[in-house]
Scaffold this motif. Structure first.
Motif, mmCIF file in Angstrom:
data_model
loop_
_atom_site.group_PDB
_atom_site.id
_atom_site.type_symbol
_atom_site.label_atom_id
_atom_site.label_comp_id
_atom_site.label_asym_id
_atom_site.label_seq_id
_atom_site.Cartn_x
_atom_site.Cartn_y
_atom_site.Cartn_z
ATOM 1 N N ALA A 83 0.838 -1.193 0.000
ATOM 2 C CA ALA A 83 0.000 0.000 0.000
ATOM 3 C C ALA A 83 0.868 1.236 0.000
ATOM 4 N N PRO A 84 0.542 2.240 -0.814
ATOM 5 C CA PRO A 84 1.370 3.447 -0.911
ATOM 6 C C PRO A 84 1.182 4.322 0.316
ATOM 7 N N PRO A 85 2.073 5.262 0.546
ATOM 8 C CA PRO A 85 1.888 6.189 1.660
ATOM 9 C C PRO A 85 0.674 7.062 1.448
ATOM 10 N N ALA A 86 0.191 7.622 2.556
ATOM 11 C CA ALA A 86 -1.002 8.455 2.477
ATOM 12 C C ALA A 86 -0.751 9.653 1.587
ATOM 13 N N THR A 87 -1.805 10.044 0.862
ATOM 14 C CA THR A 87 -1.712 11.208 -0.003
ATOM 15 C C THR A 87 -2.063 12.445 0.797
ATOM 16 N N PRO A 88 -1.420 13.580 0.596
ATOM 17 C CA PRO A 88 -1.730 14.786 1.368
ATOM 18 C C PRO A 88 -3.196 15.158 1.240
ATOM 19 N N ASP A 89 -3.739 15.679 2.343
ATOM 20 C CA ASP A 89 -5.139 16.073 2.351
ATOM 21 C C ASP A 89 -5.401 17.161 1.320
ATOM 22 N N ALA A 90 -6.621 17.123 0.754
ATOM 23 C CA ALA A 90 -7.066 18.214 -0.122
ATOM 24 C C ALA A 90 -7.613 19.312 0.765
ATOM 25 N N ALA A 91 -6.948 20.428 0.809
ATOM 26 C CA ALA A 91 -7.347 21.490 1.725
ATOM 27 C C ALA A 91 -8.599 22.196 1.245
ATOM 28 N N ALA A 92 -8.805 22.229 -0.054
ATOM 29 C CA ALA A 92 -9.979 22.928 -0.576
ATOM 30 C C ALA A 92 -10.397 22.305 -1.881
ATOM 31 N N ALA A 93 -11.661 22.435 -2.183
ATOM 32 C CA ALA A 93 -12.194 21.887 -3.424
ATOM 33 C C ALA A 93 -12.018 22.887 -4.548
ATOM 34 N N GLY A 94 -12.239 22.395 -5.761
ATOM 35 C CA GLY A 94 -12.204 23.284 -6.909
ATOM 36 C C GLY A 94 -13.470 24.095 -6.980
ATOM 37 N N ASP A 143 -18.203 22.140 -4.673
ATOM 38 C CA ASP A 143 -18.177 22.977 -3.480
ATOM 39 C C ASP A 143 -18.385 22.077 -2.267
ATOM 40 N N LEU A 144 -17.323 21.800 -1.517
ATOM 41 C CA LEU A 144 -17.422 20.865 -0.400
ATOM 42 C C LEU A 144 -18.301 21.390 0.724
ATOM 43 N N VAL A 145 -18.357 22.698 0.911
ATOM 44 C CA VAL A 145 -19.219 23.252 1.951
ATOM 45 C C VAL A 145 -20.684 22.973 1.626
ATOM 46 N N ALA A 146 -21.077 23.253 0.381
ATOM 47 C CA ALA A 146 -22.455 22.980 -0.026
ATOM 48 C C ALA A 146 -22.732 21.482 -0.026
ATOM 49 N N ALA A 147 -21.737 20.693 -0.438
ATOM 50 C CA ALA A 147 -21.917 19.238 -0.456
ATOM 51 C C ALA A 147 -22.148 18.704 0.944
ATOM 52 N N ALA A 148 -21.386 19.192 1.912
ATOM 53 C CA ALA A 148 -21.545 18.744 3.295
ATOM 54 C C ALA A 148 -22.943 19.067 3.813
ATOM 55 N N ASP A 149 -23.424 20.256 3.498
ATOM 56 C CA ASP A 149 -24.750 20.661 3.963
ATOM 57 C C ASP A 149 -25.836 19.764 3.387
ATOM 58 N N ARG A 150 -25.708 19.411 2.111
ATOM 59 C CA ARG A 150 -26.706 18.538 1.491
ATOM 60 C C ARG A 150 -26.646 17.121 2.059
ATOM 61 N N VAL A 151 -25.442 16.625 2.241
ATOM 62 C CA VAL A 151 -25.266 15.229 2.628
ATOM 63 C C VAL A 151 -25.701 14.966 4.065
ATOM 64 N N LEU A 152 -25.439 15.901 4.958
ATOM 65 C CA LEU A 152 -25.739 15.674 6.372
ATOM 66 C C LEU A 152 -27.221 15.400 6.620
ATOM 67 N N ASN A 203 -18.442 12.920 -3.142
ATOM 68 C CA ASN A 203 -17.629 13.851 -3.922
ATOM 69 C C ASN A 203 -18.100 15.287 -3.694
ATOM 70 N N GLY A 204 -17.486 16.220 -4.405
ATOM 71 C CA GLY A 204 -17.800 17.625 -4.225
ATOM 72 C C GLY A 204 -19.183 18.026 -4.698
ATOM 73 N N ARG A 205 -19.862 17.130 -5.388
ATOM 74 C CA ARG A 205 -21.239 17.394 -5.815
ATOM 75 C C ARG A 205 -22.257 16.791 -4.860
ATOM 76 N N GLY A 206 -21.769 16.182 -3.766
ATOM 77 C CA GLY A 206 -22.661 15.573 -2.788
ATOM 78 C C GLY A 206 -23.153 14.200 -3.197
ATOM 79 N N GLU A 207 -22.491 13.562 -4.163
ATOM 80 C CA GLU A 207 -22.880 12.227 -4.617
ATOM 81 C C GLU A 207 -22.039 11.167 -3.899
ATOM 82 N N VAL A 208 -22.665 10.085 -3.521
ATOM 83 C CA VAL A 208 -21.970 9.016 -2.816
ATOM 84 C C VAL A 208 -21.086 8.254 -3.803
ATOM 85 N N VAL A 209 -19.794 8.156 -3.496
ATOM 86 C CA VAL A 209 -18.875 7.378 -4.335
ATOM 87 C C VAL A 209 -18.465 6.072 -3.661
ATOM 88 N N GLY A 210 -18.755 5.931 -2.365
ATOM 89 C CA GLY A 210 -18.393 4.702 -1.673
ATOM 90 C C GLY A 210 -18.987 4.652 -0.275
#
Length: 308
Positions: A92-103, A111-120, A265-272
């Protein structure tokens, strides 16, 4: 050589006590400020849990040869998780650096902020109680009929199951079915409960490097959102009791209690469906987590519902 880790193990530091859980529902292996995995010759050298290194005086660190030998994939349900298998090939490869912000909105990140609000609005804590013992995990609504997807290892012990939504309401849930081989289970609550079904990402659209959120109840802290990226796709690991299967690898922080929650993902869609983490020598999250790809999870869930 160190032995295979049988689970998340005992805490290595002061025990974290979640204000949201009863004592018998406390997550297994939870810690706050874990002791560092080094030896000390002083009188206050750290003491380890049963699956960690014993006190060894001034023995030199063994990290170079422990890195692969101690790498294990463990299920991350609180109270119900166990060994989910070794990382295939031990590479297994080493951990990848965190994504600090979305595109920007509309990009692969969204938009991760909007995605979080929808998903919760569609994510729940799953509480299981039986015989004076309990387990806890996470789940999410997948349709308007009240079906909730979670992990099999969260509910495998049987007992009374409740889900707790964003507003704090506890709803009694019925087990529709479970599949140990893929570690997927489906619950059902009465419709009209205010929970919002989450949209599922289209098959084949998830990309390596794409920002994602892991949403759930780590250590009993409901409504927790952590950010990262998709570190790899089709990573072969053992999830549940079956053969190796492809999983989504992420560096979004996943801990005990996240089991069964969505990776979105950033659109609030479940990927896993968040299921397991890799650990070193019984440690907690090290930035390598695994989720069941949404297309497989949805296929299994629909089969369980049809037979339900």
């Amino acid at each position: 050589m160190p032995s295979t880790i049988p689970g998340l193990g005992e805490p290595r530091g002061p025990r974290f006590v979640s204000p949201a859980l009863a004592p018998d529902e406390q997550p297994t292996g939870s810690t706050a400020a874990p002791a560092p995995p080094v030896a000390s010759t002083g009188p206050d050298r750290p003491r380890y849990g049963s699956d960690g290194p014993a006190d060894r005086g001034a023995e030199p660190p063994r990290w170079p040869r422990l890195l692969l030998a101690g790498l294990t994939v463990v299920a991350v349900s609180a109270g119900a998780g166990g060994v989910a298998g070794h990382v295939a090939g031990g590479d297994a490869p080493p951990a990848t650096p965190d994504a600090a912000a979305a595109g920007p909105p509309g990009s692969a990140g969204g938009d991760l902020v909007a995605a979080a609000d929808r998903v919760l609005a569609g994510v729940v804590s799953v509480r299981v109680s039986t015989g004076g013992r309990g387990a806890s995990g996470s789940g999410f609504l997948i349709d308007d009929r009240g079906h909730v997807v979670t992990n099999n290892h969260v509910v495998a012990g049987g007992g009374t199951v409740q889900v707790v939504g964003r507003d704090g309401r506890r709803l009694t849930a019925r087990l529709v079915g479970r599949d140990p081989d893929t570690d997927i289970a489906v619950l059902r609550v009465d419709p009209g409960n205010g929970l919002r079904p989450l949209p599922l990402a289209s098959a084949g659209q998830t990309q390596v490097g794409e920002p994602v959120l892991a949403v759930g109840s780590p250590l009993g802290l409901s409504g927790t959102v952590t950010a990262g990226i998709v570190s790899a796709l089709d990573r072969p690991v053992r999830l549940g009791g079956g053969a190796r299967q492809p999983a989504v690898q992420t560096d979004a922080s996943i801990n005990p209690g996240n089991s069964g929650g969505p990776l979105v993902n950033g659109r609030g869609e479940v990927v896993g469906v968040n299921t397991a983490i890799a650990t070193l020598e019984g440690s907690g999250n090290i930035g390598i987590g695994f989720a069941i790809p949404v297309e497989r999870a949805a296929q299994v869930a629909q089969g369980l519902i049809a037979r339900g």
